[in-house]
Design an enzyme around this catalytic site. Structure first.
Site, PDB file in Angstrom:
ATOM      1  N   ARG A  37       0.951  -1.150  -0.217  1.00 11.68           N
ATOM      2  CA  ARG A  37      -0.195  -0.092   0.024  1.00 11.68           C
ATOM      3  C   ARG A  37       0.830   1.335   0.108  1.00 11.68           C
ATOM      4  O   ARG A  37       0.526   2.285  -0.405  1.00 11.68           O
ATOM      5  CB  ARG A  37      -0.849  -0.113   1.196  1.00 11.68           C
ATOM      6  CG  ARG A  37      -2.161  -0.532   1.134  1.00 11.68           C
ATOM      7  CD  ARG A  37      -3.420   0.036   1.959  1.00 11.68           C
ATOM      8  NE  ARG A  37      -2.901  -0.289   3.435  1.00 11.68           N
ATOM      9  CZ  ARG A  37      -3.177  -1.141   4.154  1.00 11.68           C
ATOM     10  NH1 ARG A  37      -4.097  -2.152   3.639  1.00 11.68           N
ATOM     11  NH2 ARG A  37      -2.707  -1.272   5.358  1.00 11.68           N
ATOM     12  N   VAL A  55      -9.793   0.370  -4.265  1.00 10.91           N
ATOM     13  CA  VAL A  55      -8.955  -1.109  -3.647  1.00 10.91           C
ATOM     14  C   VAL A  55      -8.208  -0.670  -2.537  1.00 10.91           C
ATOM     15  O   VAL A  55      -7.800   0.352  -2.172  1.00 10.91           O
ATOM     16  CB  VAL A  55      -8.185  -1.262  -5.098  1.00 10.91           C
ATOM     17  CG1 VAL A  55      -8.951  -1.347  -6.441  1.00 10.91           C
ATOM     18  CG2 VAL A  55      -7.116  -0.277  -5.545  1.00 10.91           C
ATOM     19  N   GLU A  56      -7.389  -1.926  -2.108  1.00 14.83           N
ATOM     20  CA  GLU A  56      -6.545  -2.022  -0.845  1.00 14.83           C
ATOM     21  C   GLU A  56      -7.270  -1.303   0.347  1.00 14.83           C
ATOM     22  O   GLU A  56      -6.399  -0.679   0.887  1.00 14.83           O
ATOM     23  CB  GLU A  56      -5.552  -1.360  -1.522  1.00 14.83           C
ATOM     24  CG  GLU A  56      -4.561  -2.309  -2.631  1.00 14.83           C
ATOM     25  CD  GLU A  56      -3.164  -1.636  -2.631  1.00 14.83           C
ATOM     26  OE1 GLU A  56      -2.335  -1.516  -1.617  1.00 14.83           O
ATOM     27  OE2 GLU A  56      -2.722  -1.535  -3.792  1.00 14.83           O
ATOM     28  N   GLY A  57      -8.448  -1.525   0.326  1.00 22.94           N
ATOM     29  CA  GLY A  57      -9.067  -0.975   1.647  1.00 22.94           C
ATOM     30  C   GLY A  57      -9.902   0.252   1.009  1.00 22.94           C
ATOM     31  O   GLY A  57      -9.315   1.327   0.755  1.00 22.94           O
TER      32      GLY A  57
END
Length: 812
Positions: A376, A498-500
């Site tokens: 991230r 995306v990614e949280g």
């Protein structure tokens, strides 16, 4: 009276610098001796003060007494107030490391530590990769063909990525990878993103969200030896399946399961797992040859032990395994990168498919948290920064060549305001990107900064690209081969999601994780309270508690004193030629943030989990401290160039103003109004003092974007850049440079038109010929004028299509 004033000033100074229990005992003891023997105190005062002093000394310095009468009751109260930490939350908290974010949370950041971080610089090998294969890849990419015609990269592009190691950027050389730094990884993704978001996502996923990092950190040696060379060469295409229909941001709620059982494998009965899963939004899944999979593990027959529920586990499953379903595609807006679902029902796999083998059963969540925090902090921040740099390059150029009312549109104040935010926010994004990659390259795993960058870089990307679209107007909204900004605009919601998801990241992760992970004492207190050895736990709690009390007292005084002096007493690092006042203001606001955080945690305790708006605003405070300090570090690393001062000024004034707003928003919505009034007096004793960047500063940044300079080059460094008139980006840059080279010629033309000597004509050939005949321009100047205007006219055009060129066309 003078003595009393001096006494109070010394008390404030001692609290400001934090002198510790022994120091306070000595100070009050000497003060009381002086008061008793060198003044004329009353007997009643002495009878009150001496016992009070003795009690203070005893409780400050005799820990056994303090633990019994103070720490024990507080510990009982704290167990009820402090939030419970689930196993999943603890694994998330323990993932990663604390570095500069901890300094900012401390309320008294040591700026030397920031500047001791090495300036992030690419090695010669890494720079050669960026200038060679990455540049060549960008030249190969035709985003219109990818997103409108193929819905995929071309076969030649896929092969180029494999041949030149793009899928093995992070894989060590011993396994055939490139073994490059986080900075090189970030720079490569950033540059590719300025050419094609599809290609950037294709490259970034195997290097940050794929199995390679999990294998490097947790895989068995045989798994590394088998998979890593194949991944590095692109012989294996990986994906990692985590999210599903009922488990998006709450990945811990995944229903996917693996049942430990006996089954047949290669003609033998072995103990393995029978997997069932249903995942979606999995990038590269449609073309993957190896599937990384997260699932909950159960042992109902107790084949491995007494425990039936074993937790989240990660496995690598070849997609050729019977029962594995891949191939279907999602279509994420118009990015058309390979993304799709995968599912399986009762798929049997052997134990050696588990990443790290049988001993890593149930450790999957911790493994994912450690790997995701690094990913991230690199991939999406790089993509977002690339979008910002592209917007700076193209919108600045377009604003200079596109005219309305015979004036470049960038000279209008409304456009200036948009250009300033494009330039200033891009400077902040790039500063945070480089600071965070330097932390990763020095061995840190910045979990809290990764959440900060995930949210704020993608949100800043949203603002920057929206402003770029506003300035480009029709030039930006008409799709076609000429359009270089529309696909980036369409990518924004994907980056946000995306990614949280960003809402969750802001409201729960940044401060929720940061308050415990980065606080100097809170995690120590919580660990002590839950220590099964109650005696040792009380000893640890007492030590952490009184350090915490001393720290909080110091922060209250620092915040008040720095607020009253407008930060003048805060320290600054040596050797900084410009911007010292920004260091002082960030120090002051760091102390203010520490005070408000401590009061909030004490007041709300476990309730803070449900007070997401307060948590989000406090997260904004920590984020702006991080971005502001990143801008200062970047400016210093660049050598404090005078021409970059407007960018630093805008970035710092923006961050400080946003920080002030976030603190005020917390206090305006505080659960206790009396405490809010008290905190406002401590944090903002003189009221709001910070302002947004003014119009004059915005004008400077707009001019910086619209004129070639070293500052502009530094701002857009890393973007794919050319001046080819047949390229989407190149034709605008080509027109921009030709137009600016003709400044004096343009001035002659405008003066001649204004005086009536030359009559304006829409026919460029006629107009240039007439200017030549009237001696307004020389023959060479007329040629240059005509070439520049032709370049401008071509650059501002948009695409149009015949009906039979459109999808779904049916002739009569």
């Amino acid at each position: 009276m003078l003595v009393l004033v001096m006494f109070l000033l010394i008390v404030i100074g001692a609290a400001f610098y934090g002198i510790g229990p022994v120091g306070w005992s000595a100070f009050f003891g000497l003060s009381l001796v002086y008061y008793s023997f060198f003044t004329s105190p009353s007997l009643i005062c002495l009878l009150l003060l001496w016992p009070l002093f003795i009690g203070l000394v005893l409780f400050l310095n005799f820990t056994a007494l303090r633990r019994q009468y103070i720490s024990t009751p507080i510990a009982k109260w704290a167990r009820d107030v402090l939030p419970e930490i689930s196993d999943t939350e603890r694994e998330a908290l323990e993932a990663g490391t604390v570095s500069w974010d901890g300094e900012l949370f401390s309320g008294n950041p040591d700026w030397r530590k920031l500047h001791e971080l090495k300036k992030p610089v690419l090695t010669q090998e890494e720079q050669a990769f960026i200038d060679g294969p990455v540049e060549t890849l960008c030249e190969m990419l035709d985003d219109w063909e990818i997103t409108y015609q193929r819905y995929d990269l071309s076969p030649e592009t896929w092969q180029f990525l494999k041949d030149h190691g793009f899928f093995g950027i992070i894989i060590p050389k011993q396994y055939g990878g490139l073994e490059m730094s986080a900075l090189a990884h970030s720079t490569a993704v950033m540059k590719i993103a300025t050419r094609s978001i599809t290609a950037a996502v294709t490259v970034m996923v195997p290097n940050s969200l794929g199995p390679a990092e999990l294998l490097l950190m947790y895989g068995t040696q045989s798994q590394r030896d088998d998979y890593l060379p194949k991944l590095a060469k692109g012989e294996e295409i990986p994906c990692f399946a985590l999210t599903g229909p009922k488990a998006g941001s709450d990945a811990g709620a995944m229903p996917d399961k693996g049942i430990i059982c006996k089954g047949e494998w290669e003609g033998k009965e072995v103990i393995g797992l029978r997997l069932s899963w249903n995942k979606r939004y999995i990038t590269l899944a449609p073309v993957a040859t190896v599937l990384g999979l997260a699932f909950k593990t159960y042992d109902p027959d107790h084949l491995l032990g007494e425990q039936a529920s074993l937790g989240v586990t990660c496995a690598l499953v070849p997609t050729s395994t019977p029962g594995v379903h891949i191939g279907d595609r999602h279509l994420p807006l118009n990015m058309v990168f390979m993304n799709g679902p995968t599912w399986g029902e009762d798929v049997f796999i052997p134990m050696d498919y588990l990443i790290g083998g049988e001993e890593n059963i149930g450790k999957g969540w911790s493994m994912l948290m450690n790997c995701l925090s690094v990913g991230r902090s690199i991939s999406l921040p790089a993509l977002s920064t690339g979008a910002g740099k592209l917007s700076c390059l193209t919108t600045g150029a377009y604003s200079r060549i596109r005219e309305q009312f015979n004036t470049p549109i960038g000279y209008f104040e409304g456009v200036e305001e948009a250009l300033a935010q494009i330039g200033g926010l891009s400077y902040l994004m790039d500063s945070a990107r480089t600071l965070t990659t330097s932390l990763v390259d020095q061995g840190e795993k910045p979990s809290v900064p990764s959440a900060i960058l995930k949210y704020h870089n993608t949100e800043n990307m949203r603002q920057v690209v929206s402003h770029a679209m506003d300035v480009h107007a029709g030039r930006g909204v008409i799709k076609g081969p000429r359009n270089y900004i529309a696909r980036v605009y369409q990518a924004v919601p994907i980056s946000i999601t995306v990614e949280g998801a960003n809402i969750l990241t802001r409201s729960m992760m940044i401060f929720g994780q940061g308050s415990i992970r980065c606080h100097p004492f809170l995690l120590k207190e919580m660990d002590a309270l839950h220590n099964p050895d109650t005696n040792q736990g009380l000893v640890d709690f007492d030590k952490a508690l009184f350090c915490h009390i001393g720290h909080s007292t110091q922060m209250v005084v620092r915040s008040l004193v720095l607020g009253l002096t407008h930060s003048r007493l805060a320290s600054t690092p040596a050797g900084i030629s410009y911007g010292q006042h920004y260091y002082r203001h960030l120090s002051r606001l760091s102390a203010a943030f520490a005070v408000v955080s401590d009061f909030t945690l004490m007041l709300l305790g476990g309730e803070l989990k449900r007070r997401e708006k307060i948590s989000a605003r406090l997260g904004d405070c920590l984020s702006q401290l991080y971005y502001g300090s990143a801008a200062l570090k970047r400016f210093a690393d660049d050598g404090c160039p005078e021409e970059d001062q407007p960018l630093l000024d805008w970035a710092m004034q923006h961050s400080i103003y946003q920080l002030q707003d976030a603190l005020i928003a917390v206090l305006n919505n505080y659960p206790s109004k009396p405490v809010a009034v008290l905190l406002r007096g401590i944090v903002f004793p003189l009221g709001r003092r910070y302002k947004k960047p003014n119009d004059a500063l915005e004008h400077k940044i707009a001019q910086l974007l619209m004129n070639p300079s070293k500052a502009r080059d530094r701002l857009v460094e890393g973007v794919y850049r050319n001046t080819r008139p047949d390229d989407p980006i190149g034709r605008v840059e080509n027109a921009f440079l030709k137009k600016l080279a003709n400044k004096e010629i343009d001035q002659k033309i405008k003066q001649a038109v204004k005086s009536g000597q030359l009559e304006h004509s829409d026919d460029l050939e006629v107009f240039a010929k007439r200017a030549l005949e009237l001696d307004v321009l020389s023959e060479q100047e007329a040629t240059l004028f005509r070439e520049a205007e032709e370049a401008v006219n071509d650059a501002i055009q948009v695409d149009a299509f015949a009906a039979d060129e459109l999808p779904g066309f049916q002739s009569d």
